[in-house]
Design a protein around this motif. Structure first.
Motif, PDB file in Angstrom:
ATOM      1  N   GLN A 162      18.611  30.530 136.801  1.00  0.00           N
ATOM      2  CA  GLN A 162      18.984  31.932 136.914  1.00  0.00           C
ATOM      3  C   GLN A 162      17.725  32.781 136.792  1.00  0.00           C
ATOM      4  OE1 GLN A 162      21.801  32.242 133.655  1.00  0.00           O
ATOM      5  NE2 GLN A 162      23.381  32.772 135.139  1.00  0.00           N
ATOM      6  N   GLN A 163      17.488  33.620 137.777  1.00  0.00           N
ATOM      7  CA  GLN A 163      16.294  34.460 137.773  1.00  0.00           C
ATOM      8  C   GLN A 163      16.260  35.371 136.550  1.00  0.00           C
ATOM      9  OE1 GLN A 163      13.815  33.973 139.859  1.00  0.00           O
ATOM     10  NE2 GLN A 163      12.584  35.505 138.849  1.00  0.00           N
ATOM     11  N   ILE A 164      17.407  35.931 136.173  1.00  0.00           N
ATOM     12  CA  ILE A 164      17.448  36.838 135.021  1.00  0.00           C
ATOM     13  C   ILE A 164      17.057  36.093 133.740  1.00  0.00           C
ATOM     14  CG2 ILE A 164      19.920  36.546 134.556  1.00  0.00           C
ATOM     15  CD1 ILE A 164      19.995  39.565 133.894  1.00  0.00           C
ATOM     16  N   ALA A 165      17.491  34.838 133.609  1.00  0.00           N
ATOM     17  CA  ALA A 165      17.129  34.035 132.437  1.00  0.00           C
ATOM     18  C   ALA A 165      15.642  33.711 132.448  1.00  0.00           C
ATOM     19  CB  ALA A 165      17.957  32.756 132.399  1.00  0.00           C
ATOM     20  N   ARG A 166      15.113  33.403 133.615  1.00  0.00           N
ATOM     21  CA  ARG A 166      13.677  33.080 133.731  1.00  0.00           C
ATOM     22  C   ARG A 166      12.817  34.290 133.386  1.00  0.00           C
ATOM     23  NH1 ARG A 166       9.642  30.753 132.466  1.00  0.00           N
ATOM     24  NH2 ARG A 166       8.014  30.375 133.954  1.00  0.00           N
ATOM     25  N   GLU A 167      13.233  35.466 133.831  1.00  0.00           N
ATOM     26  CA  GLU A 167      12.488  36.690 133.504  1.00  0.00           C
ATOM     27  C   GLU A 167      12.526  36.956 132.001  1.00  0.00           C
ATOM     28  OE1 GLU A 167      10.502  38.390 135.515  1.00  0.00           O
ATOM     29  OE2 GLU A 167      11.007  36.961 137.085  1.00  0.00           O
ATOM     30  N   GLN A 168      13.685  36.738 131.382  1.00  0.00           N
ATOM     31  CA  GLN A 168      13.790  36.916 129.930  1.00  0.00           C
ATOM     32  C   GLN A 168      12.873  35.927 129.215  1.00  0.00           C
ATOM     33  OE1 GLN A 168      17.541  35.887 127.932  1.00  0.00           O
ATOM     34  NE2 GLN A 168      17.276  37.666 126.606  1.00  0.00           N
ATOM     35  N   GLU A 169      12.866  34.693 129.671  1.00  0.00           N
ATOM     36  CA  GLU A 169      12.011  33.673 129.063  1.00  0.00           C
ATOM     37  C   GLU A 169      10.543  34.070 129.135  1.00  0.00           C
ATOM     38  OE1 GLU A 169      11.371  28.837 129.340  1.00  0.00           O
ATOM     39  OE2 GLU A 169      12.514  29.860 130.906  1.00  0.00           O
ATOM     40  N   LYS A 170      10.114  34.615 130.249  1.00  0.00           N
ATOM     41  CA  LYS A 170       8.724  35.069 130.397  1.00  0.00           C
ATOM     42  C   LYS A 170       8.403  36.199 129.420  1.00  0.00           C
ATOM     43  CE  LYS A 170       8.245  34.092 135.334  1.00  0.00           C
ATOM     44  NZ  LYS A 170       8.082  34.736 136.661  1.00  0.00           N
ATOM     45  N   ARG A 171       9.305  37.189 129.330  1.00  0.00           N
ATOM     46  CA  ARG A 171       9.066  38.315 128.409  1.00  0.00           C
ATOM     47  C   ARG A 171       8.952  37.830 126.975  1.00  0.00           C
ATOM     48  NH1 ARG A 171      12.947  40.597 131.583  1.00  0.00           N
ATOM     49  NH2 ARG A 171      14.585  40.260 130.034  1.00  0.00           N
ATOM     50  N   TRP A 172       9.870  36.996 126.551  1.00  0.00           N
ATOM     51  CA  TRP A 172       9.866  36.509 125.182  1.00  0.00           C
ATOM     52  C   TRP A 172       8.645  35.640 124.916  1.00  0.00           C
ATOM     53  CZ3 TRP A 172      13.677  36.659 121.077  1.00  0.00           C
ATOM     54  CH2 TRP A 172      14.661  37.623 121.290  1.00  0.00           C
ATOM     55  N   GLY A 173       8.237  34.864 125.913  1.00  0.00           N
ATOM     56  CA  GLY A 173       7.060  34.009 125.755  1.00  0.00           C
ATOM     57  C   GLY A 173       5.804  34.805 125.474  1.00  0.00           C
TER      58      GLY A 173
ATOM     59  N   LEU B 155      19.739  34.601 126.174  1.00  0.00           N
ATOM     60  CA  LEU B 155      19.087  33.733 125.209  1.00  0.00           C
ATOM     61  C   LEU B 155      20.067  33.335 124.102  1.00  0.00           C
ATOM     62  CD1 LEU B 155      16.675  32.473 123.646  1.00  0.00           C
ATOM     63  CD2 LEU B 155      16.163  34.763 122.820  1.00  0.00           C
ATOM     64  N   GLN B 156      20.075  32.056 123.777  1.00  0.00           N
ATOM     65  CA  GLN B 156      20.890  31.529 122.689  1.00  0.00           C
ATOM     66  C   GLN B 156      19.959  31.071 121.568  1.00  0.00           C
ATOM     67  OE1 GLN B 156      24.453  31.333 123.058  1.00  0.00           O
ATOM     68  NE2 GLN B 156      23.873  32.554 124.838  1.00  0.00           N
ATOM     69  N   LEU B 157      20.136  31.632 120.382  1.00  0.00           N
ATOM     70  CA  LEU B 157      19.401  31.190 119.202  1.00  0.00           C
ATOM     71  C   LEU B 157      20.396  30.459 118.308  1.00  0.00           C
ATOM     72  CD1 LEU B 157      17.459  34.484 118.405  1.00  0.00           C
ATOM     73  CD2 LEU B 157      16.523  32.422 119.438  1.00  0.00           C
ATOM     74  N   LYS B 158      20.123  29.201 118.025  1.00  0.00           N
ATOM     75  CA  LYS B 158      21.004  28.417 117.155  1.00  0.00           C
ATOM     76  C   LYS B 158      20.245  28.094 115.876  1.00  0.00           C
ATOM     77  CE  LYS B 158      23.772  26.560 120.840  1.00  0.00           C
ATOM     78  NZ  LYS B 158      24.292  25.377 121.503  1.00  0.00           N
ATOM     79  N   ILE B 159      20.787  28.574 114.784  1.00  0.00           N
ATOM     80  CA  ILE B 159      20.154  28.419 113.482  1.00  0.00           C
ATOM     81  C   ILE B 159      20.972  27.409 112.678  1.00  0.00           C
ATOM     82  CG2 ILE B 159      19.288  29.637 111.461  1.00  0.00           C
ATOM     83  CD1 ILE B 159      18.290  30.733 114.252  1.00  0.00           C
ATOM     84  N   LYS B 160      20.380  26.272 112.369  1.00  0.00           N
ATOM     85  CA  LYS B 160      21.057  25.256 111.572  1.00  0.00           C
ATOM     86  C   LYS B 160      20.784  25.550 110.106  1.00  0.00           C
ATOM     87  CE  LYS B 160      21.373  20.290 110.934  1.00  0.00           C
ATOM     88  NZ  LYS B 160      20.807  18.988 111.281  1.00  0.00           N
ATOM     89  N   SER B 161      21.827  25.497 109.296  1.00  0.00           N
ATOM     90  CA  SER B 161      21.664  25.810 107.880  1.00  0.00           C
ATOM     91  C   SER B 161      22.291  24.735 107.003  1.00  0.00           C
ATOM     92  CB  SER B 161      22.309  27.165 107.554  1.00  0.00           C
ATOM     93  OG  SER B 161      23.713  27.030 107.530  1.00  0.00           O
TER      94      SER B 161
ATOM     95  N   ILE C 259      13.163  42.068 115.868  1.00  0.00           N
ATOM     96  CA  ILE C 259      13.139  42.424 117.294  1.00  0.00           C
ATOM     97  C   ILE C 259      13.097  43.936 117.498  1.00  0.00           C
ATOM     98  CG2 ILE C 259      14.471  42.353 119.441  1.00  0.00           C
ATOM     99  CD1 ILE C 259      15.344  39.493 118.556  1.00  0.00           C
ATOM    100  N   GLN C 260      13.818  44.669 116.691  1.00  0.00           N
ATOM    101  CA  GLN C 260      13.888  46.122 116.879  1.00  0.00           C
ATOM    102  C   GLN C 260      12.701  46.882 116.289  1.00  0.00           C
ATOM    103  OE1 GLN C 260      16.007  47.511 118.975  1.00  0.00           O
ATOM    104  NE2 GLN C 260      16.734  45.427 119.294  1.00  0.00           N
ATOM    105  N   ASN C 261      11.927  46.257 115.399  1.00  0.00           N
ATOM    106  CA  ASN C 261      10.887  47.012 114.699  1.00  0.00           C
ATOM    107  C   ASN C 261       9.455  46.502 114.832  1.00  0.00           C
ATOM    108  OD1 ASN C 261      12.594  49.042 113.432  1.00  0.00           O
ATOM    109  ND2 ASN C 261      13.462  47.310 112.322  1.00  0.00           N
ATOM    110  N   ASP C 262       9.270  45.258 115.181  1.00  0.00           N
ATOM    111  CA  ASP C 262       7.913  44.734 115.245  1.00  0.00           C
ATOM    112  C   ASP C 262       7.185  45.273 116.477  1.00  0.00           C
ATOM    113  OD1 ASP C 262       5.733  42.551 115.918  1.00  0.00           O
ATOM    114  OD2 ASP C 262       6.303  42.277 113.822  1.00  0.00           O
TER     115      ASP C 262
ATOM    116  N   LEU D 295       5.084  43.875 118.373  1.00  0.00           N
ATOM    117  CA  LEU D 295       4.981  42.903 119.461  1.00  0.00           C
ATOM    118  C   LEU D 295       6.235  42.814 120.332  1.00  0.00           C
ATOM    119  CD1 LEU D 295       3.332  39.980 117.476  1.00  0.00           C
ATOM    120  CD2 LEU D 295       2.205  41.545 119.064  1.00  0.00           C
ATOM    121  N   THR D 296       7.361  43.316 119.848  1.00  0.00           N
ATOM    122  CA  THR D 296       8.642  43.070 120.528  1.00  0.00           C
ATOM    123  C   THR D 296       9.152  44.243 121.366  1.00  0.00           C
ATOM    124  OG1 THR D 296       9.873  43.760 118.564  1.00  0.00           O
ATOM    125  CG2 THR D 296       9.359  41.396 118.772  1.00  0.00           C
ATOM    126  N   LYS D 297       8.307  45.196 121.661  1.00  0.00           N
ATOM    127  CA  LYS D 297       8.736  46.368 122.440  1.00  0.00           C
ATOM    128  C   LYS D 297       9.401  45.976 123.754  1.00  0.00           C
ATOM    129  CE  LYS D 297       5.310  49.671 120.815  1.00  0.00           C
ATOM    130  NZ  LYS D 297       4.153  50.498 121.208  1.00  0.00           N
TER     131      LYS D 297
END
Length: 114
Positions: free
Chosen positions: A15-26, A58-64, A88-91, A93-95
């Motif tokens: 999915q192009q939208i997923a790939r673009e998100q992956e690039k931004r987050w990277g 994006l899926q974040l899975k946190i094991k606890s 994400i909202q305040n750092d 680097l994450t603008k």
């Protein structure tokens, strides 16, 4: 033997939208930062971390090590989600990822009552 009989072609759709998100987050390093902060915070009881950009969002899975039957587990899971959102909202680097969609799943242990 006919040429190519032993070879199989594996075609995957990205999915192009997923790939673009992956690039931004990277570019932000956010995935590694979130992992490091959660794993270091002993009070959050995080034991593992996984993520996937495919399928979107994006899926974040946190094991606890939280017990699903513990009344405090829900509060700690909310705190984990809050820490991620706050970063994400305040750092600085994450603008570029602040408006991105993402899902956070906190996985707990299901223990049988004794």
């Amino acid at each position: 033997m006919v040429y190519g009989d032993k070879y199989k072609l594996d075609v995957r759709h990205v999915q192009q939208i997923a790939r673009e998100q992956e690039k931004r987050w990277g570019k932000t390093g956010a995935i590694g930062h979130i992992r490091d902060v959660l794993m270091e915070a002993k009070n959050l009881q995080v034991t593992g971390y996984a993520y996937s950009f495919h399928l979107y969002p994006l899926q974040l899975k946190i094991k606890s090590s939280l017990d699903a039957n513990d009344p405090k587990a829900s509060e700690i899971a909310k705190e984990i989600r809050s820490e991620i959102d706050l970063f994400i909202q305040n750092d600085e680097l994450t603008k570029n990822i602040r408006n991105d969609k993402y899902n956070v799943k906190v996985l707990t242990l299901k223990r049988n009552p004794s």
